[in-house]
Design an enzyme around this catalytic site. Structure first.
Site, PDB file in Angstrom:
ATOM      1  CD  GLU A  86      -2.441  -1.377   2.688  1.00 46.95           C
ATOM      2  OE1 GLU A  86      -3.622  -1.753   2.741  1.00 46.95           O
ATOM      3  OE2 GLU A  86      -1.745  -1.199   3.695  1.00 46.95           O
ATOM      4  CG  ASP A  97      -4.768  -4.180   8.550  1.00 47.01           C
ATOM      5  OD1 ASP A  97      -5.015  -5.308   8.085  1.00 47.01           O
ATOM      6  OD2 ASP A  97      -3.634  -3.832   8.921  1.00 47.01           O
TER       7      ASP A  97
HETATM    8  P1  NAD Z   1       2.550 -10.473  13.456  1.00 45.84           P
HETATM    9  O1  NAD Z   1       2.412 -11.448  12.343  1.00 45.84           O
HETATM   10  O2  NAD Z   1       3.904 -10.148  13.962  1.00 45.84           O
HETATM   11  O3  NAD Z   1       1.670 -10.971  14.705  1.00 45.84           O
HETATM   12  C1  NAD Z   1       0.369 -11.454  14.571  1.00 45.84           C
HETATM   13  C2  NAD Z   1       0.130 -12.482  15.660  1.00 45.84           C
HETATM   14  O4  NAD Z   1      -1.253 -12.861  15.622  1.00 45.84           O
HETATM   15  C3  NAD Z   1       0.957 -13.767  15.503  1.00 45.84           C
HETATM   16  O5  NAD Z   1       1.748 -13.959  16.652  1.00 45.84           O
HETATM   17  C4  NAD Z   1      -0.101 -14.854  15.308  1.00 45.84           C
HETATM   18  O6  NAD Z   1       0.270 -16.085  15.899  1.00 45.84           O
HETATM   19  C5  NAD Z   1      -1.300 -14.222  16.013  1.00 45.84           C
HETATM   20  N1  NAD Z   1      -2.599 -14.791  15.640  1.00 45.84           N
HETATM   21  C6  NAD Z   1      -3.063 -15.106  14.393  1.00 45.84           C
HETATM   22  N2  NAD Z   1      -4.314 -15.596  14.481  1.00 45.84           N
HETATM   23  C7  NAD Z   1      -4.660 -15.571  15.796  1.00 45.84           C
HETATM   24  C8  NAD Z   1      -5.822 -15.932  16.529  1.00 45.84           C
HETATM   25  N3  NAD Z   1      -6.890 -16.450  15.900  1.00 45.84           N
HETATM   26  N4  NAD Z   1      -5.838 -15.757  17.871  1.00 45.84           N
HETATM   27  C9  NAD Z   1      -4.747 -15.257  18.513  1.00 45.84           C
HETATM   28  N5  NAD Z   1      -3.618 -14.898  17.886  1.00 45.84           N
HETATM   29  C10 NAD Z   1      -3.571 -15.054  16.545  1.00 45.84           C
HETATM   30  O7  NAD Z   1       1.795  -9.141  12.974  1.00 45.84           O
HETATM   31  P2  NAD Z   1       1.898  -7.667  13.613  1.00 45.84           P
HETATM   32  O8  NAD Z   1       2.960  -6.874  12.916  1.00 45.84           O
HETATM   33  O9  NAD Z   1       1.908  -7.740  15.095  1.00 45.84           O
HETATM   34  O10 NAD Z   1       0.511  -7.082  13.112  1.00 45.84           O
HETATM   35  C11 NAD Z   1      -0.693  -7.580  13.663  1.00 45.84           C
HETATM   36  C12 NAD Z   1      -1.864  -7.099  12.825  1.00 45.84           C
HETATM   37  O11 NAD Z   1      -1.992  -5.680  12.946  1.00 45.84           O
HETATM   38  C13 NAD Z   1      -1.702  -7.375  11.333  1.00 45.84           C
HETATM   39  O12 NAD Z   1      -2.941  -7.869  10.845  1.00 45.84           O
HETATM   40  C14 NAD Z   1      -1.393  -6.028  10.720  1.00 45.84           C
HETATM   41  O13 NAD Z   1      -1.837  -5.919   9.391  1.00 45.84           O
HETATM   42  C15 NAD Z   1      -2.142  -5.104  11.651  1.00 45.84           C
HETATM   43  N6  NAD Z   1      -1.629  -3.737  11.754  1.00 45.84           N
HETATM   44  C16 NAD Z   1      -2.554  -2.733  11.817  1.00 45.84           C
HETATM   45  C17 NAD Z   1      -2.131  -1.431  11.971  1.00 45.84           C
HETATM   46  C18 NAD Z   1      -3.148  -0.337  12.103  1.00 45.84           C
HETATM   47  O14 NAD Z   1      -2.796   0.835  12.046  1.00 45.84           O
HETATM   48  N7  NAD Z   1      -4.392  -0.671  12.317  1.00 45.84           N
HETATM   49  C19 NAD Z   1      -0.758  -1.121  12.013  1.00 45.84           C
HETATM   50  C20 NAD Z   1       0.155  -2.182  11.969  1.00 45.84           C
HETATM   51  C21 NAD Z   1      -0.294  -3.490  11.845  1.00 45.84           C
END
Ligand code: NAD
Length: 350
Positions: free
Chosen positions: A66, A237
């Site tokens: 993005e 997101d």
């Molecule tokens: P990451 O991959 O490092 O961590 C995600 C975690 O979620 C993993 O440890 C995984 O095991 C866990 N997980 C997956 N399914 C699960 C479930 N059903 N129950 C419990 N845990 C589960 O990712 P990250 O960098 O920490 O990002 C997390 C999310 O936040 C991503 O989806 C990312 O796109 C989003 N994000 C959003 C924003 C925002 O501004 N809203 C900013 C950054 C990241």
């Protein structure tokens, strides 16, 4: 924001990952989260000044890439960011990013910066800032579901901005929870490792969902969310990527960043396009109310908006002279005669 002198214009300050780590450690993580939140709040309060557009997304089966542009008329900024939930299984991060700030008056870049760390910081600062307006008063316990890269930043932002004392961790991967608990040791916050989402939300007034999975997931079901809870939903997101059961949305007062983007990417993609939502900037200016009662469920349907990245880059730009943590990058061609770009290319031959 100071504009560099003409002789320095050809050089663009570059903040590398190493520089960003130095900036975080010299300012202090909690100070930085607090200062970032203040920059974001300032920019949200002048929301109407900004050029706004939903981010430009290139989707694939594995994830999304993005571009997130915005401008306040004086300064322009954009972020490049990806989201690839399966990356971590191959040893890559789910989210990586970098960004640019530029001077609108001549188009020259003012800053090029890593934004993988900065995105985690700005997302956490935004979440906690929003919770300051929406979470029940005296909330001191947060459930943190999804203990990946964003997790500890979220926990610390809620500690220093909202006064959260206990964070209850759960992830489907126990190693992620163990990592988060270890990292939060000696950070002045009590981390409790839990074996299920249900256990994690017990006694929590705030629930943060921060999981990564490219599907319409159900991290929380309706019966799990009690009255008065504030939900900070971070991980939904992208189109087709949500975390909450639709029934929770129907019981909640929903707060969003920029509706045209959130309707495409956020939890509210599950609702009708005219479902009422509140723009959080209007709560920050005092034009609209945030939490109105102790029993209301408030939901911050966070997707991450360009103005938060603009604020974060603006903040980092202001820290350059304070920290000296950057290198000058020879990014812009600088011919002696601006029209003689060709002559400049031949300069080494003379
Ligand atoms: P990451 O991959 O490092 O961590 C995600 C975690 O979620 C993993 O440890 C995984 O095991 C866990 N997980 C997956 N399914 C699960 C479930 N059903 N129950 C419990 N845990 C589960 O990712 P990250 O960098 O920490 O990002 C997390 C999310 O936040 C991503 O989806 C990312 O796109 C989003 N994000 C959003 C924003 C925002 O501004 N809203 C900013 C950054 C990241």
């Amino acid at each position: 924001m100071t504009t560099p002198t003409p002789s320095k214009l050809a050089m663009v300050p570059f903040v590398s990952v190493d520089n960003m780590m130095q900036i975080v450690n010299s300012i202090g993580l909690e100070n930085m989260l607090t200062e970032l939140a203040a920059y974001i709040e300032d920019d949200f309060k002048r929301w109407e000044l900004f050029d706004k557009t939903p981010r430009v997304a290139a989707h694939s089966a594995e994830g999304v890439i993005e571009l997130m542009p915005t401008s306040d008329g004086e300064v322009y900024g954009f972020k490049y960011v990806n989201g690839h939930p399966k990356n971590q299984q191959q040893g890559f991060q789910t989210v990586t990013a970098f960004g640019v700030l530029a001077d609108v008056s001549n188009g020259y870049p003012l800053l090029l910066s890593e934004m993988t760390i900065l995105t985690a910081l700005r997302t956490a600062a935004t979440s906690a800032l929003v919770a300051k307006y929406l979470a029940p008063t005296a909330a001191n316990t947060m459930a943190m579901i999804g203990n990946g890269a964003q997790c500890e930043f979220q926990a610390l932002a809620f500690k220093c901005i909202c006064g959260v004392e206990t964070v209850r961790l759960y992830d489907i991967d126990q190693n992620a929870t163990a990592k988060a608990a270890r990292n939060l040791t000696n950070q002045g916050i009590k981390a409790v490792s839990c074996c299920s989402s249900q256990e994690a939300i017990s006694g929590a007034q705030i629930i943060t969902t921060c999981t990564a999975d490219k599907q319409l997931a159900t991290i929380l079901t309706d019966n799990m969310v009690g009255s008065g809870t504030h939900i900070n939903a971070i991980g939904g997101d992208c189109p087709g990527k949500t975390e909450l059961h639709r029934d929770i949305l129907l019981r909640s007062e929903i707060f969003v960043e920029y509706p045209p983007q959130t309707r495409i990417e956020g939890e509210i993609q599950q609702l009708d396009n005219d479902h009422e939502v509140t723009e959080i900037w209007k709560v920050m200016t005092g034009a609209l109310k945030g939490r109105r009662s102790d029993t209301q469920i408030t939901l911050f349907d966070s997707v991450g908006f360009a103005i938060e990245d603009f604020s974060a880059l603006r903040y980092i730009h202001d820290q350059l002279s304070r920290t000296g943590c950057y290198v000058d990058l020879d990014l812009i061609a600088d011919p002696d005669d601006p029209r003689d770009l060709f002559g400049m290319v031949l300069r080494p031959q003379n």
